[in-house]
Design a protein around this motif. Structure first.
Motif, PDB file in Angstrom:
ATOM      1  N   MET A  22       0.833  -1.207   0.000  1.00 25.07           N
ATOM      2  CA  MET A  22       0.000   0.000   0.000  1.00 25.07           C
ATOM      3  C   MET A  22       0.864   1.253   0.000  1.00 25.07           C
ATOM      4  O   MET A  22       0.591   2.221  -0.717  1.00 25.07           O
TER       5      MET A  22
ATOM      6  N   LYS B 237       2.316   1.908  -3.452  1.00 28.60           N
ATOM      7  CA  LYS B 237       1.308   2.451  -4.370  1.00 28.60           C
ATOM      8  C   LYS B 237       1.013   3.908  -4.044  1.00 28.60           C
ATOM      9  O   LYS B 237       0.822   4.734  -4.937  1.00 28.60           O
ATOM     10  N   TRP B 238       0.962   4.234  -2.748  1.00 29.08           N
ATOM     11  CA  TRP B 238       0.670   5.615  -2.333  1.00 29.08           C
ATOM     12  C   TRP B 238       1.744   6.567  -2.844  1.00 29.08           C
ATOM     13  O   TRP B 238       1.453   7.654  -3.325  1.00 29.08           O
TER      14      TRP B 238
ATOM     15  N   LEU C 180      -4.710   3.748  -4.618  1.00 34.48           N
ATOM     16  CA  LEU C 180      -4.421   2.455  -3.992  1.00 34.48           C
ATOM     17  C   LEU C 180      -4.689   1.269  -4.919  1.00 34.48           C
ATOM     18  O   LEU C 180      -4.264   0.150  -4.623  1.00 34.48           O
TER      19      LEU C 180
END
Length: 274
Positions: A154, A157-158, A179
């Motif tokens: 996560m 991706k952020w 996300l």
């Protein structure tokens, strides 16, 4: 005395522009006022205003249940209505959108000054978002909670997808884009609980108390007629709240006022004996 009379006339005139129905309290010397302000989502905010002796040459001081220092833009020809208009920002609109669409784990019953949201992402993972009150549509600061393998993914991706965040898009849509996951909505049980909780005391049942008579332990028994609101209340709680508002009218045993959530007219019967 002439100056005082002129000041009084000016204050009354400016309250009239805002609307007497929004006035909650007016000090005897007219230097302190409280207004009940509704944002565009129908949420209620209480704004406290104090006028200096040299008003309106110098601006009033403002306090309200907000998570930031309210920066007032004031000119010599500004009036109280300008204060109210500046207060209606889209901060609460953003939070309302998050609360309505996403699965908010914490806070369960946030105050107007709460600027963070802990959101369930599924797979035992959560994200804590810190909304910028000055720029609520911007990419927020965040913290991920959950299993290391999922949280690490996560975070990557952020960082890599942050450029996808667009201020003109709804907040939940931006989260999905960054996300790259499907976000769970609020569980049905939360929606059902909100319908049956009193919008004033936030409890489903009144206390078990002999002094409450037939109302002891009862569920909300009054619902706002506005279809876009439909907020439920204990008539006792709503009656007590209406009595605290200066614009409430009473005819025999019926109180007439406005819904604390949507400002539509409400009328609740009160009894001398409960």
């Amino acid at each position: 005395m002439a100056l005082s009379l002129s000041f009084n006339r000016s204050v009354y005139s400016e309250v009239e522009e805002v609307g007497w129905e929004h006035l909650v309290r007016l000090g005897e010397d007219l230097t302190s006022l409280s207004f009940r302000i509704l944002d565009k989502n129908g949420q209620v905010h209480i704004m406290e205003i104090r006028l200096p002796p040299n008003y309106p040459k110098f601006p009033p001081s403002i306090s309200a249940d907000v998570p930031y220092l309210f920066k007032l833009k004031w000119l010599t020809n500004s009036r109280l209505k300008d204060v109210v208009h500046q207060f209606l920002e889209d901060f609460w609109s953003t939070l309302e959108n998050i609360d309505r669409v996403l699965w908010v784990v914490d806070p369960r019953q946030p105050s107007r000054a709460t600027s963070y949201r802990k959101i369930n992402l599924g797979n035992d993972c959560c994200i804590v978002l810190y909304i910028n009150a000055y720029d609520p549509r911007s990419l927020p600061e965040c913290r991920f909670l959950g299993p290391d393998s999922i949280v690490d993914s996560m975070r990557k991706k952020w960082r890599s997808n942050g450029k996808r965040w667009m201020k003109d898009k709804p907040f939940p849509e931006n989260l999905v884009s960054v996300l790259e996951i499907v976000l769970p909505g609020p569980p049905d049980i939360q929606k059902d609980d909100q319908k049956f909780e009193c919008g004033i005391c936030y409890a489903q049942y009144l206390p078990i108390d002999d002094d409450l008579g037939a109302k002891s332990g009862s569920c909300p028994d009054y619902t706002c007629d506005n279809a876009n609101c439909s907020r439920a209340f204990h008539s006792l709680c709503l009656g007590d709240w209406l009595r605290s508002i200066t614009t409430t009218r009473q005819s025999f045993d019926v109180l007439f006022g406005s819904c604390p959530y949507c400002s539509e007219p409400v009328a609740v019967k009160v009894n001398a004996k409960v």
